[in-house]
Design a protein around this motif. Sequence first.
Motif, short mmCIF file in Angstrom:
data_model
loop_
_atom_site.label_atom_id
_atom_site.label_comp_id
_atom_site.label_asym_id
_atom_site.label_seq_id
_atom_site.Cartn_x
_atom_site.Cartn_y
_atom_site.Cartn_z
N UNK A 105 0.95 -1.15 -0.07
CA UNK A 105 -0.04 0.09 -0.01
C UNK A 105 0.99 1.35 -0.10
N UNK A 106 0.70 1.73 -1.08
CA UNK A 106 1.66 3.10 -1.25
C UNK A 106 0.91 4.29 -0.74
N UNK A 107 1.39 4.75 0.67
CA UNK A 107 0.54 5.81 1.50
C UNK A 107 0.86 7.19 0.80
N UNK A 124 -10.79 -3.36 1.59
CA UNK A 124 -11.28 -2.05 1.97
C UNK A 124 -10.58 -1.75 3.63
N UNK A 125 -10.58 -2.74 4.23
CA UNK A 125 -10.40 -2.59 5.82
C UNK A 125 -8.60 -2.26 5.88
N UNK A 126 -7.79 -2.71 4.95
CA UNK A 126 -6.58 -2.71 4.99
C UNK A 126 -6.23 -1.22 4.65
N UNK A 127 -6.76 -0.78 3.84
CA UNK A 127 -6.33 0.53 3.01
C UNK A 127 -6.82 1.70 4.17
N UNK A 129 -6.91 1.23 7.16
CA UNK A 129 -5.97 1.40 8.39
C UNK A 129 -4.70 2.13 8.12
N UNK A 130 -4.38 2.40 6.76
CA UNK A 130 -3.39 3.29 6.39
C UNK A 130 -3.85 4.62 5.84
N UNK A 131 -5.08 4.94 6.22
CA UNK A 131 -5.58 6.13 6.12
C UNK A 131 -6.32 6.48 4.74
N UNK A 132 -6.56 5.50 3.86
CA UNK A 132 -6.89 5.64 2.52
C UNK A 132 -8.13 4.92 2.54
N UNK A 133 -8.85 5.05 1.24
CA UNK A 133 -10.19 4.20 0.99
C UNK A 133 -10.24 4.02 -0.55
N UNK A 134 -10.83 2.53 -0.80
CA UNK A 134 -10.94 2.15 -1.99
C UNK A 134 -12.67 2.16 -2.14
N UNK A 135 -13.15 2.98 -2.87
CA UNK A 135 -14.50 3.10 -3.08
C UNK A 135 -15.54 1.99 -3.54
N UNK A 136 -14.87 1.15 -4.26
CA UNK A 136 -15.56 -0.06 -4.86
C UNK A 136 -16.42 -0.50 -3.74
N UNK A 220 -8.91 9.45 -1.07
CA UNK A 220 -8.66 9.89 0.24
C UNK A 220 -9.82 9.47 1.16
N UNK A 221 -9.44 9.06 2.39
CA UNK A 221 -10.51 8.41 3.17
C UNK A 221 -11.43 9.45 3.80
N UNK A 222 -12.78 9.48 3.47
CA UNK A 222 -13.73 10.34 4.05
C UNK A 222 -14.06 9.86 5.62
#
Length: 464
Positions: A105-107, A124-127, A129-136, A220-222
């Motif tokens: 995960x490239x933060x 979804x959970x892992x990203x 945790x790194x402050x990001x978001x996968x919207x699918x 970006x994580x909402x």
Amino acid sequence: MTPNINQPDPFVAALTTVLGDASVVRDASVASAHAGDWSEAARCTPGIVVFPRTPQQVAVTLEICGRFRRRVVVQGGLTGLAGGATPREGEVALSLSKLDTIEEIDTIGGTATVQAGVILEELQRHVEEEGWYFPLDLGARGSCQIGGNAAVNAGGNRVIRFGTMRDMVLGLEVALPDGRLLSMLNRVTKNTTGVDLKHLFIGSEGTLGVITRLVIKLSPQPANACTALCELPSFDAATRLVRDARARLPGLSAFEVMWDDFMVAAREIQTLRPAFDAPAPVYALMETLGTDEAGERQQLEAFLADAFDRGLVADAIVAQSMDDAQRLWAYRETVGELLSHLKPHAAFDVGVPMAAMERFVDSTRKALTQQFPHQRHLFFGHIGDGNLHVLSGPHDSAEDLHRVEDLVYRAVADVGGSISAEHGIGVVKRDFLHHSRSADEIALMQEIKNLLDPAGVLNAGRIL
């Protein structure tokens, strides 16, 4: 003819040499779990299920299958609704479930490199945790795999803001039918270095190659989501509401529409209470994603108050907590239970131009009710992107199911729509492809298939 699995088999020996005994399974009790996906396609237990653990093993498996002229069906999470992962007689099932590593995960750049068998919900959970978001996001998030999501170009609930899977994939690695491993693991958004070959494989349902790894784009994580369920006086009000919402709510991420027949069925299946005192012809479920919870909710409430004054909304409930939001989404997410309850059913995932959607729904419901008065015919979907779902059942015979399919797909063709918006063609919709694609388009797709898979080893009989 399938070889007798009790006799020495040079094909099995070649597979076990590469994969190991534990990864080449002929036990019927295990293979039975790979007999079909979530579709109504006839189940068929494969004689062999292989579980490669690396992308290289996937490629070598395809080379061996090609050498022995053994056909392969590719399987991810088996959540598909078009029969694409359901084996046919004599096919080897190639499961990607062991390719389940999130490699990076490239933060800084906001990308993730993952293997194809990673479960969507895990990603979804892992990203996050790194402050990001996968919207699918899909109802099958706990079972579907990211490689399969790309193979069918999945859309889900948030296409109106983030696009389909095609918009989220930066790079791919693909095992080709001849055993080559084609690495296209691009990590940048801008890349104009010739033909972008990854698009051949996104949406091709495993007919041209097996996706083994992906580089996906993160967002970006909402900080919060605001959800509202609205009673609408008409479908016309829904079209005006979604148009205005897209213009005035920059955080709009979902706009789901459910006709009253769907809401009634959803309440019965899940014993949900009516959300409003009186029924309405149409309901809309809206979601915004943002970083300022109080501001987002205030903006949504102000928008709905204005829509109420203009007669677009008859009543609305705005969630005040995450639990409230889950209760509102519960109506829409009864789909899995409805699919089980209405079997044998015909389930449709069609694309319909917004301007023609009300006419399509009214005429199709009328035709279905006239021909099949004792079945339920339910309508719902992501109308912000023109994706409409139709569910009809239970039906008594395969002949009746075919009649329903023919009726609906002809209606889709009449309004210039697509017979598959996000679930793919597989085998269930293959015979109706001509309603959405011209003869020249289908011929060119066949030429590409013949070029990459001349022996017809990979996912044969799907799409074409």
